[in-house]
Design a protein around this motif. Structure first.
Motif, short mmCIF file in Angstrom:
data_model
loop_
_atom_site.label_atom_id
_atom_site.label_comp_id
_atom_site.label_asym_id
_atom_site.label_seq_id
_atom_site.Cartn_x
_atom_site.Cartn_y
_atom_site.Cartn_z
N MET A 84 7.68 -0.57 -11.58
CA MET A 84 8.29 0.76 -11.49
C MET A 84 8.07 1.30 -10.08
N THR A 93 11.55 10.42 -16.13
CA THR A 93 11.79 9.01 -15.85
C THR A 93 10.51 8.19 -15.96
N THR A 97 9.87 5.71 -19.27
CA THR A 97 9.81 4.28 -18.97
C THR A 97 8.45 3.69 -19.32
N LEU A 139 12.43 -1.21 -12.24
CA LEU A 139 13.13 0.08 -12.24
C LEU A 139 12.72 0.80 -10.96
N GLY A 162 16.66 3.92 -11.33
CA GLY A 162 15.98 5.05 -11.95
C GLY A 162 16.38 6.37 -11.33
N LYS A 331 13.83 8.48 -23.30
CA LYS A 331 12.94 7.40 -23.72
C LYS A 331 13.70 6.34 -24.50
N ILE A 334 16.25 4.39 -22.23
CA ILE A 334 15.64 3.45 -21.28
C ILE A 334 15.05 2.26 -22.02
#
Length: 354
Positions: A84, A93, A97, A139, A162, A331, A334
């Motif tokens: 991430m 986000t 994730t 992401l 993202g 949520k 994703i």
């Protein structure tokens, strides 16, 4: 039929499931999934067909029902890891994730610009190749869309946008899931965008027509959406027999709209423009006066964080506001993206009527 949800469990017979958690989620006939997204990047919804977008929404609803409503444990990402990359801070986000990937049995790794050498001490090409050898997907929440394009070109694993300066596709999927739950179908809805011609609007423009929705856009002069994106959106509207209109009058855009949508007027990196932007956006606050021109079943969306000048409290906290279900759906959508790009899982929930 409303609330008649049937789930295929362990390849056994179809059984009637309990009442679904959200009202008006209509289901059609169960169809065999023919959409395959495994291994692809998600940089922009421009690269996805209407059926592929609908599939991701279907998978989102499936995971939400099975995990939240039925309490099932689905370790679909067991043994997988996610990088991430966050150049920009985030609440929704990051939380959606991290918690979503972990809930599916995977291991998310949070990386800021202080943690890695993204494009500074190490090239984007080298970073992409290193991450490809250690994670199953990345992401990235970045400033420049071009950085995502480089990562996708050089990586051998899926790259997910993202957020960038040009697009925010994962937010739009959450918006659409929220509307699907509330209205029962996306087809024929009119979205009224009142605000900046930004990455959120761009993602709506790249997808709304593909799922049968009309779009009415109001932006101040000088803050219109990217002309290349507008041109492509006009093409999508023509191909899908939907309507697209652009104006500088927020009340005109609100007229007859089912969904009033706005966003921040001052995104991260635009702080120096604050005074100029606040002046340019005078008259763009969404209020009950705005809502009086909308359709009788109007609702309100905002991707958050929200500032009072964008929408007043009367609208933001009204029963018509869907902003908190919208935030939660970040949520589930994703999670669906990760599952669709990394596995061969097919939804067991009956396919919704889109």
């Amino acid at each position: 039929m409303l609330f008649n949800l049937r789930i295929l469990l362990n390849n056994a017979a179809l059984r009637n499931g309990p009442n679904f958690m959200v009202r008006n989620f209509r289901c059609g006939q169960p169809l065999q999934n023919k959409v395959q997204l495994k291994g692809r990047d998600l940089l922009t919804l421009k690269n996805f067909t209407g059926e592929e977008i609908k599939y991701m929404l279907w998978l989102s609803a499936d995971l939400k029902f099975r995990i939240k409503q039925k309490g099932e444990y689905l370790p679909l990402l067991q043994g997988k890891s996610l990088g991430m990359i966050f150049e920009k801070r985030s609440t929704r986000t990051r939380l959606s994730t991290e918690t979503g990937f972990a809930l599916l049995g995977g291991h998310p790794c949070f990386l800021t610009t202080q943690d890695i050498h993204l494009g500074v001490n190490e090239s984007l090409t080298d970073t992409a190749r290193v991450l490809s050898s250690m994670t199953d997907a990345v992401l990235a929440r970045v400033y420049k869309q071009s950085d995502l394009d480089v990562l996708a070109k050089e990586a051998s694993i899926p790259i997910i946008n993202g957020l960038s300066d040009l697009y925010h596709p994962i937010q739009i999927l959450a918006d659409y899931l929220t509307l699907q739950e509330h209205y029962g179908s996306l087809k024929g809805l009119t979205l009224s965008w009142i605000g900046d011609g930004n990455n959120i609007l761009h993602s709506i423009m790249m997808s709304a027509a593909k799922v049968g929705m009309h779009l009415q856009v109001a932006t101040p002069k000088g803050y219109e959406p990217d002309p290349n994106i507008t041109k492509l959106a006009e093409q999508y509207a023509k191909e899908n027999n939907t309507q697209l209109s652009l104006t500088n009058d927020p009340l005109e855009a609100a007229r007859g709209g089912n969904v009033l949508i706005t966003d921040t007027w001052i995104s991260m990196g635009q702080e120096e423009e604050k005074k100029k932007r606040l002046q340019a956006f005078q008259g763009y606050q969404v209020t009950m006066k705005t809502a009086k021109l909308a359709a009788s079943d109007w609702t309100f969306l905002h991707c958050l964080p929200r500032k009072p000048e964008e929408v007043d409290d009367e609208v933001f906290y009204s029963p018509r506001s869907l902003v908190f279900p919208e935030a939660e759906n970040r949520k589930w959508t994703i999670m669906a993206i990760m599952v669709s790009l990394l596995t061969d899982y097919s939804p067991q929930l009956q396919k919704p009527k889109f």
